[in-house]
Structures are given as structure tokens and as C-alpha cells.
Design a protein around this motif. Sequence first.
Motif, PDB file in Angstrom:
ATOM      1  N   GLU A 198      14.563  57.568  72.522  1.00  0.00           N
ATOM      2  CA  GLU A 198      13.386  56.746  72.770  1.00  0.00           C
ATOM      3  C   GLU A 198      13.462  56.069  74.139  1.00  0.00           C
ATOM      4  OE1 GLU A 198      11.548  52.680  70.960  1.00  0.00           O
ATOM      5  OE2 GLU A 198      12.190  54.202  69.510  1.00  0.00           O
ATOM      6  N   ARG A 199      14.614  55.448  74.436  1.00  0.00           N
ATOM      7  CA  ARG A 199      14.771  54.744  75.709  1.00  0.00           C
ATOM      8  C   ARG A 199      14.730  55.672  76.912  1.00  0.00           C
ATOM      9  NH1 ARG A 199      19.645  52.139  73.825  1.00  0.00           N
ATOM     10  NH2 ARG A 199      18.840  50.636  72.383  1.00  0.00           N
ATOM     11  N   LEU A 200      15.256  56.881  76.731  1.00  0.00           N
ATOM     12  CA  LEU A 200      15.373  57.816  77.860  1.00  0.00           C
ATOM     13  C   LEU A 200      14.347  58.936  77.798  1.00  0.00           C
ATOM     14  CD1 LEU A 200      19.279  58.052  77.804  1.00  0.00           C
ATOM     15  CD2 LEU A 200      17.867  56.603  79.279  1.00  0.00           C
ATOM     16  N   GLY A 201      13.371  58.815  76.922  1.00  0.00           N
ATOM     17  CA  GLY A 201      12.397  59.872  76.694  1.00  0.00           C
ATOM     18  C   GLY A 201      11.596  60.280  77.915  1.00  0.00           C
ATOM     19  N   ASP A 202      11.344  59.337  78.822  1.00  0.00           N
ATOM     20  CA  ASP A 202      10.548  59.683  79.995  1.00  0.00           C
ATOM     21  C   ASP A 202      11.404  60.026  81.220  1.00  0.00           C
ATOM     22  OD1 ASP A 202      11.447  57.095  80.378  1.00  0.00           O
ATOM     23  OD2 ASP A 202       9.555  56.359  81.217  1.00  0.00           O
ATOM     24  N   TRP A 203      12.725  60.090  81.022  1.00  0.00           N
ATOM     25  CA  TRP A 203      13.605  60.491  82.116  1.00  0.00           C
ATOM     26  C   TRP A 203      13.562  62.007  82.250  1.00  0.00           C
ATOM     27  CZ3 TRP A 203      18.697  57.552  83.153  1.00  0.00           C
ATOM     28  CH2 TRP A 203      18.494  56.169  83.064  1.00  0.00           C
ATOM     29  N   THR A 204      13.669  62.477  83.482  1.00  0.00           N
ATOM     30  CA  THR A 204      13.717  63.927  83.694  1.00  0.00           C
ATOM     31  C   THR A 204      15.084  64.462  83.287  1.00  0.00           C
ATOM     32  OG1 THR A 204      14.601  63.819  85.946  1.00  0.00           O
ATOM     33  CG2 THR A 204      12.173  63.695  85.694  1.00  0.00           C
ATOM     34  N   THR A 205      15.158  65.756  83.116  1.00  0.00           N
ATOM     35  CA  THR A 205      16.437  66.394  82.806  1.00  0.00           C
ATOM     36  C   THR A 205      17.448  66.106  83.909  1.00  0.00           C
ATOM     37  OG1 THR A 205      15.300  68.111  81.566  1.00  0.00           O
ATOM     38  CG2 THR A 205      17.525  68.628  82.314  1.00  0.00           C
ATOM     39  N   ASP A 206      17.001  66.134  85.166  1.00  0.00           N
ATOM     40  CA  ASP A 206      17.896  65.833  86.287  1.00  0.00           C
ATOM     41  C   ASP A 206      18.368  64.381  86.254  1.00  0.00           C
ATOM     42  OD1 ASP A 206      17.799  68.430  87.267  1.00  0.00           O
ATOM     43  OD2 ASP A 206      16.234  67.972  88.746  1.00  0.00           O
ATOM     44  N   ASP A 207      17.461  63.447  85.915  1.00  0.00           N
ATOM     45  CA  ASP A 207      17.851  62.035  85.792  1.00  0.00           C
ATOM     46  C   ASP A 207      18.940  61.874  84.735  1.00  0.00           C
ATOM     47  OD1 ASP A 207      16.011  61.183  87.697  1.00  0.00           O
ATOM     48  OD2 ASP A 207      14.526  60.532  86.204  1.00  0.00           O
ATOM     49  N   LEU A 208      18.746  62.511  83.589  1.00  0.00           N
ATOM     50  CA  LEU A 208      19.736  62.421  82.513  1.00  0.00           C
ATOM     51  C   LEU A 208      21.069  63.018  82.940  1.00  0.00           C
ATOM     52  CD1 LEU A 208      17.557  63.331  79.409  1.00  0.00           C
ATOM     53  CD2 LEU A 208      18.490  61.082  80.002  1.00  0.00           C
ATOM     54  N   ALA A 209      21.037  64.164  83.611  1.00  0.00           N
ATOM     55  CA  ALA A 209      22.273  64.804  84.074  1.00  0.00           C
ATOM     56  C   ALA A 209      22.984  63.907  85.090  1.00  0.00           C
ATOM     57  CB  ALA A 209      21.970  66.174  84.683  1.00  0.00           C
ATOM     58  N   ASP A 210      22.224  63.304  86.002  1.00  0.00           N
ATOM     59  CA  ASP A 210      22.823  62.395  86.987  1.00  0.00           C
ATOM     60  C   ASP A 210      23.440  61.178  86.305  1.00  0.00           C
ATOM     61  OD1 ASP A 210      22.020  64.069  89.056  1.00  0.00           O
ATOM     62  OD2 ASP A 210      20.305  62.813  89.640  1.00  0.00           O
ATOM     63  N   PHE A 211      22.706  60.579  85.363  1.00  0.00           N
ATOM     64  CA  PHE A 211      23.201  59.406  84.648  1.00  0.00           C
ATOM     65  C   PHE A 211      24.486  59.747  83.896  1.00  0.00           C
ATOM     66  CE2 PHE A 211      22.531  56.293  80.973  1.00  0.00           C
ATOM     67  CZ  PHE A 211      23.009  55.206  81.685  1.00  0.00           C
ATOM     68  N   ALA A 212      24.484  60.890  83.209  1.00  0.00           N
ATOM     69  CA  ALA A 212      25.677  61.323  82.480  1.00  0.00           C
ATOM     70  C   ALA A 212      26.857  61.501  83.443  1.00  0.00           C
ATOM     71  CB  ALA A 212      25.394  62.628  81.736  1.00  0.00           C
ATOM     72  N   GLU A 213      26.603  62.106  84.589  1.00  0.00           N
ATOM     73  CA  GLU A 213      27.680  62.307  85.566  1.00  0.00           C
ATOM     74  C   GLU A 213      28.182  60.974  86.117  1.00  0.00           C
ATOM     75  OE1 GLU A 213      30.673  63.625  87.628  1.00  0.00           O
ATOM     76  OE2 GLU A 213      29.549  64.886  86.249  1.00  0.00           O
ATOM     77  N   TYR A 214      27.270  60.040  86.366  1.00  0.00           N
ATOM     78  CA  TYR A 214      27.689  58.724  86.857  1.00  0.00           C
ATOM     79  C   TYR A 214      28.547  57.998  85.822  1.00  0.00           C
ATOM     80  CZ  TYR A 214      24.276  59.226  90.659  1.00  0.00           C
ATOM     81  OH  TYR A 214      23.567  59.644  91.738  1.00  0.00           O
ATOM     82  N   LEU A 215      28.169  58.082  84.554  1.00  0.00           N
ATOM     83  CA  LEU A 215      28.969  57.445  83.504  1.00  0.00           C
ATOM     84  C   LEU A 215      30.358  58.080  83.407  1.00  0.00           C
ATOM     85  CD1 LEU A 215      26.325  56.918  80.690  1.00  0.00           C
ATOM     86  CD2 LEU A 215      27.479  55.146  82.027  1.00  0.00           C
ATOM     87  N   LEU A 216      30.400  59.406  83.473  1.00  0.00           N
ATOM     88  CA  LEU A 216      31.696  60.096  83.455  1.00  0.00           C
ATOM     89  C   LEU A 216      32.545  59.671  84.653  1.00  0.00           C
ATOM     90  CD1 LEU A 216      30.536  63.665  82.405  1.00  0.00           C
ATOM     91  CD2 LEU A 216      32.019  62.135  81.069  1.00  0.00           C
ATOM     92  N   ARG A 217      31.943  59.632  85.810  1.00  0.00           N
ATOM     93  CA  ARG A 217      32.653  59.240  87.032  1.00  0.00           C
ATOM     94  C   ARG A 217      33.162  57.803  86.915  1.00  0.00           C
ATOM     95  NH1 ARG A 217      29.498  59.173  92.749  1.00  0.00           N
ATOM     96  NH2 ARG A 217      31.082  58.124  93.993  1.00  0.00           N
ATOM     97  N   TYR A 218      32.325  56.911  86.422  1.00  0.00           N
ATOM     98  CA  TYR A 218      32.720  55.508  86.251  1.00  0.00           C
ATOM     99  C   TYR A 218      33.905  55.396  85.285  1.00  0.00           C
ATOM    100  CZ  TYR A 218      32.535  50.645  84.798  1.00  0.00           C
ATOM    101  OH  TYR A 218      32.873  49.343  84.485  1.00  0.00           O
ATOM    102  N   ASN A 219      33.816  56.086  84.156  1.00  0.00           N
ATOM    103  CA  ASN A 219      34.893  55.997  83.165  1.00  0.00           C
ATOM    104  C   ASN A 219      36.178  56.668  83.634  1.00  0.00           C
ATOM    105  OD1 ASN A 219      33.678  54.375  81.226  1.00  0.00           O
ATOM    106  ND2 ASN A 219      32.551  56.099  80.392  1.00  0.00           N
ATOM    107  N   ARG A 220      36.078  57.710  84.419  1.00  0.00           N
ATOM    108  CA  ARG A 220      37.285  58.346  84.988  1.00  0.00           C
ATOM    109  C   ARG A 220      37.986  57.412  85.955  1.00  0.00           C
ATOM    110  NH1 ARG A 220      34.157  63.296  85.240  1.00  0.00           N
ATOM    111  NH2 ARG A 220      33.561  62.700  87.353  1.00  0.00           N
ATOM    112  N   ALA A 221      37.227  56.561  86.631  1.00  0.00           N
ATOM    113  CA  ALA A 221      37.792  55.657  87.635  1.00  0.00           C
ATOM    114  C   ALA A 221      38.350  54.375  87.027  1.00  0.00           C
ATOM    115  CB  ALA A 221      36.730  55.307  88.678  1.00  0.00           C
ATOM    116  N   ASN A 222      38.222  54.202  85.729  1.00  0.00           N
ATOM    117  CA  ASN A 222      38.681  52.982  85.064  1.00  0.00           C
ATOM    118  C   ASN A 222      40.175  52.808  85.296  1.00  0.00           C
ATOM    119  OD1 ASN A 222      39.290  50.843  83.431  1.00  0.00           O
ATOM    120  ND2 ASN A 222      38.407  51.713  81.588  1.00  0.00           N
ATOM    121  N   THR A 223      40.538  51.664  85.813  1.00  0.00           N
ATOM    122  CA  THR A 223      41.942  51.381  86.107  1.00  0.00           C
ATOM    123  C   THR A 223      42.639  50.630  84.987  1.00  0.00           C
ATOM    124  OG1 THR A 223      41.400  49.299  87.166  1.00  0.00           O
ATOM    125  CG2 THR A 223      41.486  51.277  88.573  1.00  0.00           C
ATOM    126  N   GLY A 224      41.902  50.302  83.946  1.00  0.00           N
ATOM    127  CA  GLY A 224      42.504  49.564  82.839  1.00  0.00           C
ATOM    128  C   GLY A 224      42.443  48.060  83.034  1.00  0.00           C
TER     129      GLY A 224
END
Length: 152
Positions: A120-146
Motif C-alpha cells: 500500500e505504501r509503495l504502490g505508486d513507486w516505479t519498479t526502478d524506485d523499488l529496486a533502488d530503495f532495496a539496493e540502498y537498504l542492502l548497502r546501508y545494512n552491509r555498511a553497519n559497523t555495529g
Amino acid sequence: MPDATERREESLNVIQRELTAFARRARSVAARLHPELSLVSYTLLSHINDQNGCRATDLAAHYMLDKSTVSRQIGTLEKLGLVERHPDPDDHRIQVLHPTEAGITALASTQASRRSAYQERLGDWTTDDLADFAEYLLRYNRANTGTITPQD
């Protein structure tokens, strides 16, 4: 017009504020699953389910949590009937945590409602927007230093 440093600082302020709001919503999801369940417990239960069982030490390492925190959270999950321990088939000295049927059912129900909320919240996001957001979240979590850890 703000300079690059000011824009960067403002962006970091927005990110901090929005991640805090996100964490608060995540805590409410855990409370809907069970009023005695913290966000940490919910996250651990979900991980145990996703891994088809795991040891408490694996949870502590994966989430960078103190073993005593994991032990308390697992105790709560056991008391609520959401997880149970089984001996490891290869080494009976090791206990492997598994979700119970009640735990699996509770997770499935909560995950379905979460997925619906995301759709519902992301329903109007494009497929590219969702892919970018997912990649940013993955990148952020990979960089977590604890340095920032979940609270119990």
C-alpha cells in the motif's frame, strides 16, 4: 542555496528521523504479534524461522547482540510457546531453536499484514524506485559497523 556540507547534514538529519519512525512502526508490529513480544524477540523469531532453525549463538553473532540479551529474548519466546529447542542431529550437546506451529502461524499472519502495508505504501513507486530503495537498504545494512544495535 545551501552548500554541499549543509545539504549533506540536512539529509543525514532526515535519514535519522525517518529511520527512527520506521523503527517505531516495527516495534508496533511486534506488539501486534503478541503484547509481550519486543522488536528484538520478533526479529529473532523471524530469523529462526527463515533459517529453518538456528543456535542462540548464531543469533547473537548475526544481530551483534550480547548472549544474555539473546538468552532473555529466547526465554520469552519459549514461555509464549513460539519457539522450542531440539538437539542438533549431528551433536546432541548443541540445542537448535525452531519455531513452533504457533510461532509459524503468528509470523505468517504478521508478515502478510506487513507485506500488505508495504504494498500500500509503495504502490505508486516505479519498479526502478523499488529496486533502488532495496539496493540502498542492502548497502546501508552491509555498511553497519555495529555501533547502533537494537534495544531489548
